[in-house]
Design a protein around this motif. Structure first.
Motif, PDB file in Angstrom:
ATOM      1  N   VAL A  40       0.948  -1.120   0.040  1.00 35.90           N
ATOM      2  CA  VAL A  40       0.069   0.024  -0.080  1.00 35.90           C
ATOM      3  C   VAL A  40       1.035   1.286   0.135  1.00 35.90           C
ATOM      4  O   VAL A  40       1.665   1.317   0.903  1.00 35.90           O
ATOM      5  N   ASP A  41       0.781   2.187  -1.123  1.00 27.70           N
ATOM      6  CA  ASP A  41       1.634   3.224  -1.000  1.00 27.70           C
ATOM      7  C   ASP A  41       0.527   4.495  -0.918  1.00 27.70           C
ATOM      8  O   ASP A  41       1.443   5.647  -0.968  1.00 27.70           O
ATOM      9  N   ARG A  42      -0.691   4.429  -1.189  1.00 25.78           N
ATOM     10  CA  ARG A  42      -1.302   5.678  -1.188  1.00 25.78           C
ATOM     11  C   ARG A  42      -2.720   5.096  -0.200  1.00 25.78           C
ATOM     12  O   ARG A  42      -3.310   4.101  -0.562  1.00 25.78           O
ATOM     13  N   LEU A  43      -3.310   6.183   0.254  1.00 28.06           N
ATOM     14  CA  LEU A  43      -4.357   5.997   1.131  1.00 28.06           C
ATOM     15  C   LEU A  43      -5.281   7.008   1.383  1.00 28.06           C
ATOM     16  O   LEU A  43      -5.111   8.282   1.590  1.00 28.06           O
ATOM     17  N   LEU A  44      -6.697   6.930   0.768  1.00 27.63           N
ATOM     18  CA  LEU A  44      -7.601   8.101   0.694  1.00 27.63           C
ATOM     19  C   LEU A  44      -8.607   7.448   1.798  1.00 27.63           C
ATOM     20  O   LEU A  44      -9.363   6.633   1.822  1.00 27.63           O
ATOM     21  N   LEU A  45      -8.826   8.606   2.746  1.00 30.97           N
ATOM     22  CA  LEU A  45      -9.624   8.283   3.976  1.00 30.97           C
ATOM     23  C   LEU A  45     -11.158   9.283   3.399  1.00 30.97           C
ATOM     24  O   LEU A  45     -10.870  10.579   3.642  1.00 30.97           O
ATOM     25  N   ALA A  46     -12.188   8.617   3.094  1.00 35.16           N
ATOM     26  CA  ALA A  46     -13.300   9.358   2.600  1.00 35.16           C
ATOM     27  C   ALA A  46     -14.239   9.517   3.576  1.00 35.16           C
ATOM     28  O   ALA A  46     -14.744   8.142   4.089  1.00 35.16           O
ATOM     29  N   TRP A  47     -15.128  10.458   3.894  1.00 39.35           N
ATOM     30  CA  TRP A  47     -15.901  10.717   4.900  1.00 39.35           C
ATOM     31  C   TRP A  47     -15.573   9.773   6.370  1.00 39.35           C
ATOM     32  O   TRP A  47     -16.359   9.000   6.618  1.00 39.35           O
ATOM     33  N   PRO A  48     -14.470  10.105   6.783  1.00 40.59           N
ATOM     34  CA  PRO A  48     -14.291   9.320   8.064  1.00 40.59           C
ATOM     35  C   PRO A  48     -15.090   9.338   9.078  1.00 40.59           C
ATOM     36  O   PRO A  48     -15.597  10.440   9.349  1.00 40.59           O
ATOM     37  N   ALA A  49     -15.591   8.222   9.435  1.00 40.45           N
ATOM     38  CA  ALA A  49     -16.701   8.243  10.808  1.00 40.45           C
ATOM     39  C   ALA A  49     -15.904   8.697  12.010  1.00 40.45           C
ATOM     40  O   ALA A  49     -14.631   8.430  12.282  1.00 40.45           O
ATOM     41  N   THR A 108      -5.361   3.248  17.307  1.00 41.21           N
ATOM     42  CA  THR A 108      -4.909   4.263  17.971  1.00 41.21           C
ATOM     43  C   THR A 108      -4.511   5.486  17.201  1.00 41.21           C
ATOM     44  O   THR A 108      -4.107   5.494  15.960  1.00 41.21           O
ATOM     45  N   ASP A 109      -4.172   6.760  17.795  1.00 38.72           N
ATOM     46  CA  ASP A 109      -3.748   7.775  17.223  1.00 38.72           C
ATOM     47  C   ASP A 109      -2.269   7.742  16.977  1.00 38.72           C
ATOM     48  O   ASP A 109      -2.063   8.370  15.773  1.00 38.72           O
ATOM     49  N   GLU A 110      -1.618   6.768  17.546  1.00 35.05           N
ATOM     50  CA  GLU A 110      -0.129   6.645  17.342  1.00 35.05           C
ATOM     51  C   GLU A 110      -0.091   5.944  15.938  1.00 35.05           C
ATOM     52  O   GLU A 110       0.709   6.225  15.023  1.00 35.05           O
ATOM     53  N   GLN A 111      -1.021   4.785  15.544  1.00 38.82           N
ATOM     54  CA  GLN A 111      -0.870   4.279  14.471  1.00 38.82           C
ATOM     55  C   GLN A 111      -1.537   5.185  13.212  1.00 38.82           C
ATOM     56  O   GLN A 111      -0.820   5.028  12.210  1.00 38.82           O
ATOM     57  N   VAL A 112      -2.477   5.939  13.624  1.00 37.48           N
ATOM     58  CA  VAL A 112      -2.850   6.854  12.500  1.00 37.48           C
ATOM     59  C   VAL A 112      -1.644   7.884  12.054  1.00 37.48           C
ATOM     60  O   VAL A 112      -1.298   8.079  11.020  1.00 37.48           O
ATOM     61  N   ALA A 113      -0.820   8.393  13.142  1.00 38.80           N
ATOM     62  CA  ALA A 113       0.290   9.123  12.708  1.00 38.80           C
ATOM     63  C   ALA A 113       1.337   8.542  12.226  1.00 38.80           C
ATOM     64  O   ALA A 113       2.142   9.078  11.364  1.00 38.80           O
ATOM     65  N   ARG A 132       1.477   8.253   0.934  1.00 46.00           N
ATOM     66  CA  ARG A 132       0.727   9.436   0.434  1.00 46.00           C
ATOM     67  C   ARG A 132      -0.886   9.316   0.988  1.00 46.00           C
ATOM     68  O   ARG A 132      -1.373   8.266   0.683  1.00 46.00           O
ATOM     69  N   VAL A 133      -1.088  10.336   1.871  1.00 43.57           N
ATOM     70  CA  VAL A 133      -2.409  10.043   2.393  1.00 43.57           C
ATOM     71  C   VAL A 133      -3.381  11.517   2.104  1.00 43.57           C
ATOM     72  O   VAL A 133      -2.794  12.693   2.148  1.00 43.57           O
ATOM     73  N   ILE A 147      -1.487  13.282  10.472  1.00 41.00           N
ATOM     74  CA  ILE A 147      -0.754  12.377   9.512  1.00 41.00           C
ATOM     75  C   ILE A 147       0.142  13.506   8.616  1.00 41.00           C
ATOM     76  O   ILE A 147      -0.434  14.400   7.788  1.00 41.00           O
ATOM     77  N   ARG A 148       1.316  13.619   8.994  1.00 44.10           N
ATOM     78  CA  ARG A 148       2.259  14.625   8.412  1.00 44.10           C
ATOM     79  C   ARG A 148       2.392  14.392   6.778  1.00 44.10           C
ATOM     80  O   ARG A 148       2.418  13.411   6.515  1.00 44.10           O
ATOM     81  N   GLY A 149       2.141  15.311   6.156  1.00 45.53           N
ATOM     82  CA  GLY A 149       1.877  15.634   4.743  1.00 45.53           C
ATOM     83  C   GLY A 149       0.850  15.094   4.248  1.00 45.53           C
ATOM     84  O   GLY A 149       0.782  15.135   2.784  1.00 45.53           O
ATOM     85  N   SER A 150      -0.384  14.748   4.764  1.00 49.99           N
ATOM     86  CA  SER A 150      -1.624  14.371   4.341  1.00 49.99           C
ATOM     87  C   SER A 150      -2.221  15.812   3.753  1.00 49.99           C
ATOM     88  O   SER A 150      -1.935  16.981   4.096  1.00 49.99           O
ATOM     89  N   ARG A 151      -3.208  15.585   2.785  1.00 48.88           N
ATOM     90  CA  ARG A 151      -3.758  16.820   2.124  1.00 48.88           C
ATOM     91  C   ARG A 151      -5.395  16.691   2.131  1.00 48.88           C
ATOM     92  O   ARG A 151      -5.873  15.474   2.031  1.00 48.88           O
TER      93      ARG A 151
END
Length: 216
Positions: free
Chosen positions: A95-104, A142-147, A153-154, A178-182
């Motif tokens: 996995v090299d890119r992740l799009l989090l859409a409408w996050p609950a 966890t928030d650590e996993q998110v970071a 690329r997120v 998430i550093r660098g996310s947009r």
């Protein structure tokens, strides 16, 4: 190697599937048509319904993900963002890119209370609901996993307008963590009537362009 797009639909302990979330609104076919010239495959598997733990879902979808040989771009939706994050963490080599859409929204007592009541009403054991709803910014992680997702690329796509289950504060927290996310252009969630309402441009066209640009 040719990349693949892996769609993880929303829902939690309910009769939601990939066809209802991605297929009927036209997203699966639209992405397949747009990405075919790039040689990209679009996969939209069903999440296990009424799973007793997030690990059950990750194991089931992970079997399909592990069969891919090229890079994978995951698009998670709503509560499917949890599964998408856990898959990205489990398969860092794929996995090299992740799009989090409408996050609950997971860090809100009122939202979790409503979700818990609905899950129990649909037959979920209260202790299972407690486990599934636990977490930080997102449920089940966890928030650590998110970071730690900063290595890839997120993108984060908000619900517009926000609603009690998909709040703006969750998008902001993910972008900070998430550093660098947009942030990407938002819209209503696909299964809702609001998504099917006409706007200029239509939400479907807008969403397809946004996803295609992100995964390419």
């Amino acid at each position: 190697m040719t990349a693949s797009v892996f769609l993880v639909h929303g829902g939690l302990w309910e009769a939601m599937d990939a066809e209802a979330f991605w297929g009927t609104p036209g997203i699966t076919d639209g992405l397949s048509a747009a990405l075919a010239p790039e040689g990209m495959a679009v996969l939209a598997p069903d999440r296990p319904q009424r799973a007793s733990a997030w690990d059950v879902e990750v194991a089931a979808l992970g079997e399909q993900l592990a069969k891919r040989s090229g890079p994978v771009r995951i698009v998670g939706a709503s509560n499917g963002c949890t599964v998408a994050v856990l898959l990205a963490l489990r398969f860092p080599e794929l996995v090299d890119r992740l799009l989090l859409a409408w996050p609950a929204t997971g860090d809100d007592a009122a939202a979790n209370q409503r979700a818990h009541a609905g899950m129990v009403k649909r037959g979920c054991p209260p202790e299972v609901a407690d486990e599934l709803l636990a977490g930080g910014i997102l449920r089940g992680v966890t928030d650590e996993q998110v970071a730690s997702l900063a290595r890839i690329r997120v993108g984060v796509l908000p619900s517009v307008p926000e609603n009690p289950s998909h709040q703006r504060k969750t998008v902001d927290a993910l972008l900070r963590s998430i550093r660098g996310s947009r942030e990407l252009v938002g819209c209503p969630e696909p299964p809702t009537p609001a998504f099917r309402m006409s706007n200029d441009p239509p939400y479907l066209d807008q969403l397809l362009r946004t996803i295609v640009e992100f995964v390419n």
